[in-house]
Design an enzyme around this catalytic site. Sequence first.
Site, PDB file in Angstrom:
ATOM      1  N   ARG A 113       0.809  -1.231   0.000  1.00  0.00           N
ATOM      2  CA  ARG A 113       0.000   0.000   0.000  1.00  0.00           C
ATOM      3  C   ARG A 113       0.839   1.276   0.000  1.00  0.00           C
ATOM      4  NH1 ARG A 113      -2.578  -3.317   3.729  1.00  0.00           N
ATOM      5  NH2 ARG A 113      -4.414  -4.320   2.843  1.00  0.00           N
TER       6      ARG A 113
ATOM      7  N   LYS B  11       3.617  11.706 -10.780  1.00  0.00           N
ATOM      8  CA  LYS B  11       2.764  10.881 -11.651  1.00  0.00           C
ATOM      9  C   LYS B  11       3.500   9.586 -11.956  1.00  0.00           C
ATOM     10  CE  LYS B  11      -0.066  14.165 -14.259  1.00  0.00           C
ATOM     11  NZ  LYS B  11      -0.370  14.694 -15.610  1.00  0.00           N
TER      12      LYS B  11
ATOM     13  N   GLU C  81      10.901  19.549 -23.888  1.00  0.00           N
ATOM     14  CA  GLU C  81      10.161  19.806 -22.641  1.00  0.00           C
ATOM     15  C   GLU C  81      10.727  21.030 -21.925  1.00  0.00           C
ATOM     16  OE1 GLU C  81       7.420  18.191 -21.969  1.00  0.00           O
ATOM     17  OE2 GLU C  81       7.578  16.276 -23.028  1.00  0.00           O
TER      18      GLU C  81
ATOM     19  N   LYS D 232       8.258  23.489 -12.900  1.00  0.00           N
ATOM     20  CA  LYS D 232       7.332  22.359 -12.740  1.00  0.00           C
ATOM     21  C   LYS D 232       6.891  22.247 -11.276  1.00  0.00           C
ATOM     22  CE  LYS D 232       5.902  17.759 -13.654  1.00  0.00           C
ATOM     23  NZ  LYS D 232       5.977  16.534 -14.416  1.00  0.00           N
TER      24      LYS D 232
ATOM     25  N   GLU E 282      -3.836  17.648 -10.875  1.00  0.00           N
ATOM     26  CA  GLU E 282      -4.327  18.116 -12.174  1.00  0.00           C
ATOM     27  C   GLU E 282      -5.825  18.396 -12.178  1.00  0.00           C
ATOM     28  OE1 GLU E 282      -2.185  16.421 -15.499  1.00  0.00           O
ATOM     29  OE2 GLU E 282      -3.814  16.933 -16.845  1.00  0.00           O
TER      30      GLU E 282
ATOM     31  N   ARG F  80      -2.396  22.279 -13.714  1.00  0.00           N
ATOM     32  CA  ARG F  80      -1.321  21.357 -14.114  1.00  0.00           C
ATOM     33  C   ARG F  80      -1.430  20.952 -15.581  1.00  0.00           C
ATOM     34  NH1 ARG F  80       1.382  16.399 -10.604  1.00  0.00           N
ATOM     35  NH2 ARG F  80       2.718  15.646 -12.282  1.00  0.00           N
TER      36      ARG F  80
ATOM     37  N   ASN G 283       0.811  20.226 -20.558  1.00  0.00           N
ATOM     38  CA  ASN G 283       0.559  19.414 -21.749  1.00  0.00           C
ATOM     39  C   ASN G 283       0.592  20.226 -23.041  1.00  0.00           C
ATOM     40  OD1 ASN G 283       0.211  17.034 -20.246  1.00  0.00           O
ATOM     41  ND2 ASN G 283      -1.896  17.631 -19.747  1.00  0.00           N
TER      42      ASN G 283
ATOM     43  N   HIS H 272       0.991  18.527 -26.417  1.00  0.00           N
ATOM     44  CA  HIS H 272       0.913  17.071 -26.229  1.00  0.00           C
ATOM     45  C   HIS H 272      -0.258  16.431 -26.973  1.00  0.00           C
ATOM     46  CE1 HIS H 272       4.008  17.852 -23.358  1.00  0.00           C
ATOM     47  NE2 HIS H 272       4.022  16.621 -22.874  1.00  0.00           N
TER      48      HIS H 272
ATOM     49  N   HIS I 108       0.549  13.526 -29.279  1.00  0.00           N
ATOM     50  CA  HIS I 108       0.063  12.147 -29.109  1.00  0.00           C
ATOM     51  C   HIS I 108      -0.533  11.627 -30.406  1.00  0.00           C
ATOM     52  CE1 HIS I 108      -0.230  12.582 -24.468  1.00  0.00           C
ATOM     53  NE2 HIS I 108       0.938  12.117 -24.846  1.00  0.00           N
TER      54      HIS I 108
ATOM     55  N   HIS J 178       8.712  10.953 -27.970  1.00  0.00           N
ATOM     56  CA  HIS J 178       7.676  11.814 -27.396  1.00  0.00           C
ATOM     57  C   HIS J 178       8.047  13.303 -27.542  1.00  0.00           C
ATOM     58  CE1 HIS J 178       4.617  13.130 -24.602  1.00  0.00           C
ATOM     59  NE2 HIS J 178       5.542  13.684 -23.840  1.00  0.00           N
TER      60      HIS J 178
HETATM   61  P1  NAD Z   1      13.230   6.208 -21.658  1.00  0.00           P
HETATM   62  O1  NAD Z   1      13.070   5.975 -20.234  1.00  0.00           O
HETATM   63  O2  NAD Z   1      12.751   5.150 -22.605  1.00  0.00           O
HETATM   64  O3  NAD Z   1      14.759   6.511 -21.970  1.00  0.00           O
HETATM   65  C1  NAD Z   1      15.166   6.745 -23.304  1.00  0.00           C
HETATM   66  C2  NAD Z   1      16.335   5.827 -23.694  1.00  0.00           C
HETATM   67  O4  NAD Z   1      17.534   6.323 -23.117  1.00  0.00           O
HETATM   68  C3  NAD Z   1      16.187   4.397 -23.210  1.00  0.00           C
HETATM   69  O5  NAD Z   1      16.710   3.532 -24.175  1.00  0.00           O
HETATM   70  C4  NAD Z   1      17.058   4.389 -21.948  1.00  0.00           C
HETATM   71  O6  NAD Z   1      17.522   3.104 -21.599  1.00  0.00           O
HETATM   72  C5  NAD Z   1      18.189   5.275 -22.385  1.00  0.00           C
HETATM   73  N1  NAD Z   1      18.929   5.948 -21.322  1.00  0.00           N
HETATM   74  C6  NAD Z   1      18.434   6.475 -20.186  1.00  0.00           C
HETATM   75  N2  NAD Z   1      19.394   7.148 -19.534  1.00  0.00           N
HETATM   76  C7  NAD Z   1      20.518   7.020 -20.256  1.00  0.00           C
HETATM   77  C8  NAD Z   1      21.837   7.506 -20.107  1.00  0.00           C
HETATM   78  N3  NAD Z   1      22.179   8.322 -19.102  1.00  0.00           N
HETATM   79  N4  NAD Z   1      22.762   7.164 -21.027  1.00  0.00           N
HETATM   80  C9  NAD Z   1      22.414   6.374 -22.079  1.00  0.00           C
HETATM   81  N5  NAD Z   1      21.172   5.918 -22.312  1.00  0.00           N
HETATM   82  C10 NAD Z   1      20.237   6.237 -21.397  1.00  0.00           C
HETATM   83  O7  NAD Z   1      12.498   7.550 -22.134  1.00  0.00           O
HETATM   84  P2  NAD Z   1      12.307   8.970 -21.434  1.00  0.00           P
HETATM   85  O8  NAD Z   1      12.207   9.931 -22.550  1.00  0.00           O
HETATM   86  O9  NAD Z   1      13.278   9.206 -20.354  1.00  0.00           O
HETATM   87  O10 NAD Z   1      10.879   8.819 -20.733  1.00  0.00           O
HETATM   88  C11 NAD Z   1       9.723   8.587 -21.486  1.00  0.00           C
HETATM   89  C12 NAD Z   1       8.651   8.061 -20.565  1.00  0.00           C
HETATM   90  O11 NAD Z   1       8.378   9.047 -19.573  1.00  0.00           O
HETATM   91  C13 NAD Z   1       7.332   7.762 -21.248  1.00  0.00           C
HETATM   92  O12 NAD Z   1       6.863   6.510 -20.824  1.00  0.00           O
HETATM   93  C14 NAD Z   1       6.409   8.861 -20.753  1.00  0.00           C
HETATM   94  O13 NAD Z   1       5.061   8.443 -20.694  1.00  0.00           O
HETATM   95  C15 NAD Z   1       6.973   9.138 -19.401  1.00  0.00           C
HETATM   96  N6  NAD Z   1       6.679  10.472 -18.872  1.00  0.00           N
HETATM   97  C16 NAD Z   1       6.160  10.542 -17.625  1.00  0.00           C
HETATM   98  C17 NAD Z   1       5.892  11.768 -17.074  1.00  0.00           C
HETATM   99  C18 NAD Z   1       5.395  11.856 -15.666  1.00  0.00           C
HETATM  100  O14 NAD Z   1       5.025  12.946 -15.219  1.00  0.00           O
HETATM  101  N7  NAD Z   1       5.404  10.766 -14.925  1.00  0.00           N
HETATM  102  C19 NAD Z   1       6.164  12.938 -17.780  1.00  0.00           C
HETATM  103  C20 NAD Z   1       6.699  12.837 -19.053  1.00  0.00           C
HETATM  104  C21 NAD Z   1       6.963  11.590 -19.593  1.00  0.00           C
HETATM  105  N1  GLY Z   2       4.163  15.717 -17.568  1.00  0.00           N
HETATM  106  C1  GLY Z   2       2.921  16.274 -17.183  1.00  0.00           C
HETATM  107  C2  GLY Z   2       2.720  16.320 -15.696  1.00  0.00           C
HETATM  108  O1  GLY Z   2       3.566  15.945 -14.920  1.00  0.00           O
HETATM  109  O2  GLY Z   2       1.680  16.713 -15.275  1.00  0.00           O
END
Ligand code: NAD
Ligand code: GLY
Length: 370
Positions: free
Chosen positions: A123, A145, A187, A229, A239, A243, A247, A250, A254, A267
Amino acid sequence: MSVIMHTVHVDLAERSYPVYIGRDLLAEPQLLLQHLRGREVAIVSNTTVAPLYMPRLRAALGEGRRVTEIILPDGEQHKTLATLEHILECLLADRHSRSTTLIALGGGVVGDVAGFAAACYQRGVDFIQVPTTLLAQVDSSVGGKTAVNHVLGKNMIGAFHQPQAVLIDTNSLHTLPARELSAGLAEVIKYGLICDADFYLWLQQVMPRLIGRDDSALAEAIERSCALKAAVVAADEREGGLRAILNLGHTFGHAIETAQGYGSWLHGEAVAVGMLLAVHLSAARGWVDPCEIDVLSSLLRQAQLPLDIPAGMSPKLFLDLMGRDKKVVDGRLRLVLLRSIGEACLVDDVSASELEGLLQGAVARVKSAG
Ligand code: NAD
Ligand code: GLY
């Protein structure tokens, strides 16, 4: 402490936490250790990041702790309920108690699924983010998130679960592939557009240094992005309204990601094109000066990001995909636009003909560029 470090505070009453930003922070054990409640730790990472940074993280944790390493396959396609279950099974098999701490070491994919596991295990257990992509450092690691994807929708299953701390070691950006760095810069640019015109101006001056991975410029960009942020999240953690300005671009983005198939466009690349469309629409409404279209185009070009929608993507396909977006509320599409540079607003009155005109223009630009 010998390192240069900035700290941003995410102000959420009893769920407040620090975001540490600087070079070589993984070599400063105290930063992590002060946030560990017990002796038990589980580190979630992936097959790309673990060989690069796991030894440094393990060294920072020191001796005398019970550490479980959970190494996931790399890729968005693994941000699933099955991976969540795998993490939970590892925690159970190693008999982790409620006082364990999960540490996410990786990009947004690792952070989102590990965070969700921390929200679910017994939990809810403590959680620390050690983000290693620029996107994760300026966006996904801050704000709580967490989620996994489902075949019927991206990020549709998840929870709000704030971390105890976020530790951003900017050294990790030196191994990041160039396309991933650019995707993160989209971003960063977003924050300037939605809430800080001075930051946007500064980015126009320093973009060559950011693309050149200049440490101090990157640290400042990350700090200012996280502070912006943090302010938005502090005002609207779940949100309820504000918040949603995070987006910007986005909904268009998307649609591009879905049309192209996930993984083909990153993305951040899709968001870059989406932000430019949002600025076109804001200019068409007379809210921002049309010259801002050229300013943003030039900044995105410098950040090595795309400007145009994918060739062959019709306005009809766009409208169809945008209609299925999470931001459709009661049948009305909600979009983030700009009242001015540095001031975002949410609108739900964009007409079909307004959108069609915008998208016809985007198609025409692709044709004239090709
Ligand atoms: P990712 O986690 O897939 O990383 C991108 C690539 O870089 C991967 O292949 C990873 O293994 C590699 N990598 C990571 N760090 C590295 C480093 N230091 N050196 C070499 N390679 C490295 O992608 P991302 O862009 O970091 O994240 C995308 C994800 O984040 C999506 O799933 C998206 O939905 C999510 N997201 C979440 C939020 C939130 O608020 N929670 C906000 C924006 C995006
Ligand atoms: N990336 C959008 C949020 O954190 O709300």
